[in-house]
Design an enzyme around this catalytic site. Structure first.
Site, PDB file in Angstrom:
ATOM      1  N   ASP A 238       5.493   4.643   3.362  1.00 30.83           N
ATOM      2  CA  ASP A 238       5.151   6.033   3.683  1.00 30.83           C
ATOM      3  C   ASP A 238       6.267   6.772   4.135  1.00 30.83           C
ATOM      4  OD1 ASP A 238       3.880   8.484   4.519  1.00 30.83           O
ATOM      5  OD2 ASP A 238       2.142   7.561   4.216  1.00 30.83           O
TER       6      ASP A 238
ATOM      7  N   ASP B 101      -2.470  12.164  -1.926  1.00 25.96           N
ATOM      8  CA  ASP B 101      -2.495  13.690  -2.143  1.00 25.96           C
ATOM      9  C   ASP B 101      -2.566  13.870  -3.659  1.00 25.96           C
ATOM     10  OD1 ASP B 101      -1.855  16.102  -2.541  1.00 25.96           O
ATOM     11  OD2 ASP B 101      -0.359  16.525  -1.109  1.00 25.96           O
TER      12      ASP B 101
ATOM     13  N   ASP C 170     -11.135   9.797  -3.638  1.00 22.39           N
ATOM     14  CA  ASP C 170     -12.244  10.782  -3.513  1.00 22.39           C
ATOM     15  C   ASP C 170     -12.080  11.919  -4.659  1.00 22.39           C
ATOM     16  OD1 ASP C 170      -9.992  12.248  -1.832  1.00 22.39           O
ATOM     17  OD2 ASP C 170     -11.706  13.651  -1.556  1.00 22.39           O
TER      18      ASP C 170
ATOM     19  N   GLU D 188       0.840  -1.159  -0.057  1.00 24.09           N
ATOM     20  CA  GLU D 188      -0.066   0.019   0.205  1.00 24.09           C
ATOM     21  C   GLU D 188       0.985   1.130  -0.151  1.00 24.09           C
ATOM     22  OE1 GLU D 188      -3.344   2.722   2.609  1.00 24.09           O
ATOM     23  OE2 GLU D 188      -2.486   0.842   3.505  1.00 24.09           O
TER      24      GLU D 188
ATOM     25  N   THR E 125     -10.888   3.955   5.362  1.00 22.03           N
ATOM     26  CA  THR E 125      -9.514   4.798   6.170  1.00 22.03           C
ATOM     27  C   THR E 125     -10.488   5.831   7.002  1.00 22.03           C
ATOM     28  OG1 THR E 125      -9.250   6.457   4.319  1.00 22.03           O
ATOM     29  CG2 THR E 125      -8.215   4.299   4.578  1.00 22.03           C
ATOM     30  N   TYR E 126      -9.577   6.661   7.778  1.00 21.28           N
ATOM     31  CA  TYR E 126     -10.106   7.838   8.602  1.00 21.28           C
ATOM     32  C   TYR E 126     -10.510   8.763   7.273  1.00 21.28           C
ATOM     33  CZ  TYR E 126      -9.855  12.655  10.433  1.00 21.28           C
ATOM     34  OH  TYR E 126      -9.973  13.689  11.039  1.00 21.28           O
ATOM     35  N   TYR E 127      -9.626   9.098   6.402  1.00 18.04           N
ATOM     36  CA  TYR E 127     -10.000   9.948   5.442  1.00 18.04           C
ATOM     37  C   TYR E 127     -11.344   9.763   4.685  1.00 18.04           C
ATOM     38  CZ  TYR E 127      -5.750  12.528   6.568  1.00 18.04           C
ATOM     39  OH  TYR E 127      -4.869  13.397   7.177  1.00 18.04           O
ATOM     40  N   GLU E 128     -11.337   8.401   4.170  1.00 22.09           N
ATOM     41  CA  GLU E 128     -12.713   8.190   3.299  1.00 22.09           C
ATOM     42  C   GLU E 128     -13.897   8.001   4.304  1.00 22.09           C
ATOM     43  OE1 GLU E 128     -14.359   4.202   0.695  1.00 22.09           O
ATOM     44  OE2 GLU E 128     -12.043   3.966   1.945  1.00 22.09           O
TER      45      GLU E 128
END
Length: 215
Positions: free
Chosen positions: A70, A119, A155, A45, A195-198
């Site tokens: 990351d 990003d 997104d 990932e 995920t948190y962002y999703e």
């Protein structure tokens, strides 16, 4: 840098499931055999952030190795700590710049690659930073096994459209695609990992784009 970030940076350097450049270790061509100590496939990932997707994939597929990549150690800390606390042994993390990825893996060493909510680098001047630009795609092709699968969840409609353009420009086979994942028939246990962002984007009624392709 805040005290909490400093604490996480210090702690993550002690985690057995995290590899950092300063460790001086290289598992190139040996991730399964020497890092995970098995002969199972390895899935990456990229820009994994807190590693939520990496960890949840590892829970669903105990006979596959998952490695989150990351550069920010304070983000990796969360996923790595969760894996250690829950005894999930088929997950690890690598702290590098993704631009250097070919220095850390052998050709054909990777079974699949996930890119989840990266990003989007929307400025034209930052196209070279987009994780699906032609330079990155060339690198992924080298890393993947023959017919290895790529996944993108985002997104950002602009980034998704850009990625589709690159895939089509290279005449790469697309296997699945949708501009609104949760209103499609593609959702399964894997694609429904959030995920948190999703979760944040869904709460804002944003659509989630998904495409799967290979080389």
């Amino acid at each position: 840098m805040g005290k909490d970030k400093l604490r996480k940076f210090a702690e993550v350097s002690t985690f057995a499931n995290v590899v950092q450049l300063e460790d001086g270790k290289s598992y190139q061509g040996k991730w399964a055999s020497e890092f995970f100590k098995n002969d199972n496939p390895v899935i990456l990932e990229l820009a994994c952030g807190k590693g939520e997707y990496t960890v949840n994939l590892a829970k669903q597929f105990p006979n596959i190795n998952f490695l989150g990549i990351d550069y920010k150690g304070n983000r990796i800390w969360r996923g790595a700590k969760t894996a250690l606390e829950e005894g999930i042994t088929n997950v690890g993390f690598l702290r590098i710049q993704i631009e250097t990825i070919l220095e850390h893996f052998a050709a054909g060493e990777i079974a699949e690659i996930w890119i989840t909510f990266p990003d989007p680098q929307p400025q034209e001047s930052r196209e070279k930073k987009r994780l699906t630009n032609p330079t990155f795609l060339t690198k992924y092709k080298l890393l993947l096994v023959e017919n290895g699968i790529m996944h993108l969840k985002t997104d950002n409609d602009g980034f998704y459209a850009y990625t589709i353009e690159q895939i089509e420009a290279l005449s790469l086979p697309k296997h699945k695609e949708t501009i609104d994942l949760y209103k499609s028939d593609l959702v399964d246990e894997v694609l429904s990992i959030k995920t948190y962002y999703e979760r944040k984007y869904l709460a804002e009624n944003k659509n989630i784009n998904y495409v799967q392709w290979s080389f």
